[in-house]
Design a protein around this motif. Structure first.
Motif, mmCIF file in Angstrom:
data_model
loop_
_atom_site.group_PDB
_atom_site.id
_atom_site.type_symbol
_atom_site.label_atom_id
_atom_site.label_comp_id
_atom_site.label_asym_id
_atom_site.label_seq_id
_atom_site.Cartn_x
_atom_site.Cartn_y
_atom_site.Cartn_z
ATOM 1 N N LEU A 32 5.983 -2.020 6.263
ATOM 2 C CA LEU A 32 6.465 -0.664 6.517
ATOM 3 C C LEU A 32 7.397 -0.572 7.712
ATOM 4 O O LEU A 32 8.462 0.053 7.613
ATOM 5 N N MET A 50 3.209 2.238 -0.430
ATOM 6 C CA MET A 50 2.164 3.188 -0.788
ATOM 7 C C MET A 50 1.137 2.553 -1.722
ATOM 8 O O MET A 50 -0.070 2.749 -1.569
ATOM 9 N N THR A 88 5.876 8.230 6.022
ATOM 10 C CA THR A 88 4.915 7.518 5.186
ATOM 11 C C THR A 88 3.497 7.963 5.491
ATOM 12 O O THR A 88 2.646 8.006 4.597
ATOM 13 N N THR A 212 10.111 11.005 1.360
ATOM 14 C CA THR A 212 8.783 11.480 0.962
ATOM 15 C C THR A 212 8.768 12.045 -0.451
ATOM 16 O O THR A 212 7.737 12.540 -0.897
#
Length: 376
Positions: A32, A50, A88, A212
């Motif tokens: 990430l 995710m 995130t 997002t």
């Protein structure tokens, strides 16, 4: 097949190494953190991250037999995500919130159909409860309305913002039945973005919400089957889940605040300076407040099922303190770094924008202050 406005698929992150046996901290550091700038500036949706977080157990903590401790563990993982990327961390909250609703569904069908996949990150989705939460506080009108048909409901309406969505994602929300949007029954259900009549419409750009997959959701006579209904009495059900809904958000505030403290320490170390004693909030003080907020969240989580207004107000007060901490910590980081951080693409700038989002996401500071002013 979905109807309505077609959306250009945002870029997604490449698959990381297998998440099997990897911790959340390792996924955040290796997969990430290198994507944070692309997420913020280019709208990269970290789908692979995710899913890896789900495989590592980040979304499953609060879905088992001990939800109070699970809420605390979920907050801790979300905070870890937030130390690298606030967007995130927000997507993580969206996924966590959906898992929370499914785990506590009064109808076993949604739990059986989707909970395992959502908790494992195999299926992704959002919450859609911002508008209902504000409606129940008399700050908005319910956006969705439905009518009974054989085997389920036909639902129409528009939600202005729902995040962590995609063509095959899910979200949960509430719709009104009878007497218009302000009266009658309120039913909470799971909606499938792939269903006929569902449109995802691009919105933004935002200050700090890119990456997002935040869309306006249009429903045009969408069929919602009975086995997608979480509860047929959302007015009674929502107070039993709203504390968990809010408590989970602590991870966003904690991650942003701890990231600001880390930036201050890193800058001081690089320059060989001593911390500036005259700053209103130094890194140690930020960490101390974050630790205290973590302990406070754990205490509140123990009574998360209490539907009383008094219990909810205590959670809102703590959530407000989390928003203030994120805002004050990032402001302190700007003061500590000075001109070195006063650049459009600096991490300090990103962290300030993330903190502002922590303060406006439902329940926002404005919403919370309104609730507190009404008393118990």
């Amino acid at each position: 097949m979905s109807l309505g406005v077609e959306i250009a698929a945002p870029p997604t992150s490449p698959p990381p190494a297998s998440a099997a046996g990897r911790s959340v901290a390792e996924i955040v550091a290796r997969d990430l953190a290198p994507l944070a700038r692309a997420i913020d500036e280019d709208g990269l949706y970290p789908e692979a991250v995710m899913r890896a977080l789900g495989a590592a157990g980040a979304y499953a903590h609060h879905t088992g037999a001990h939800p109070a401790g699970g809420l605390v563990a979920a907050v801790a993982d979300m905070a870890t995500v937030g130390t690298a990327c606030g967007s995130t961390a927000f997507c993580t909250w969206c996924q966590d919130a959906l898992a929370w609703y499914l785990a506590r569904s009064e109808n076993p069908a949604p739990r059986q159909n989707w909970l395992a996949a959502i908790a494992a990150g195999e299926k992704l989705g959002g919450t859609g409860l911002s508008n209902p939460m504000k409606t129940f506080s008399k700050l908005d009108r319910l956006a969705f309305s439905g009518v009974r048909v054989p085997g389920g409901w036909r639902v129409s309406g528009r939600l202005p913002w729902v995040s962590n969505l995609g063509p095959d994602h899910l979200f949960a929300s509430v719709f009104a039945v009878g007497d218009g949007a302000d009266g009658g029954r309120r039913i909470m259900a799971v909606f499938d973005c792939a269903a006929e009549g569902v449109s995802l419409v691009e919105v933004g750009p935002f200050l700090a919400l890119e990456g997002t997959r935040t869309y306006a959701v249009m429903l045009r006579d969408v069929f919602v089957p009975d086995d997608a209904v979480i509860t047929e009495d959302a007015v009674r059900f929502v107070p039993t889940i709203r504390q968990g809904f809010v408590l989970l958000q602590f991870g966003m505030a904690l991650g942003t605040a701890r990231a600001a403290a880390a930036l201050m320490r890193k800058d001081t170390k690089l320059l060989g300076e001593k911390p500036v004693a005259v700053l209103p909030l130094d890194a140690d003080a930020i960490e101390a407040r974050a630790d205290a907020l973590t302990e406070r969240a754990a205490v509140l989580a123990a009574s998360h099922e209490d539907p009383s207004r008094g219990a909810f107000i205590e959670v809102l007060k703590a959530r407000l303190d989390g928003a203030w901490l994120a805002l004050e910590a990032t402001q302190a980081a700007v003061l500590a770094l000075g001109a070195r951080g006063y650049m459009r693409r600096s991490e300090v700038h990103r962290r300030q924008r993330e903190a502002q989002f922590v303060a406006i996401v439902t329940p926002s500071v404005k919403h919370i202050l309104t609730e507190i002013s009404r008393g118990v």
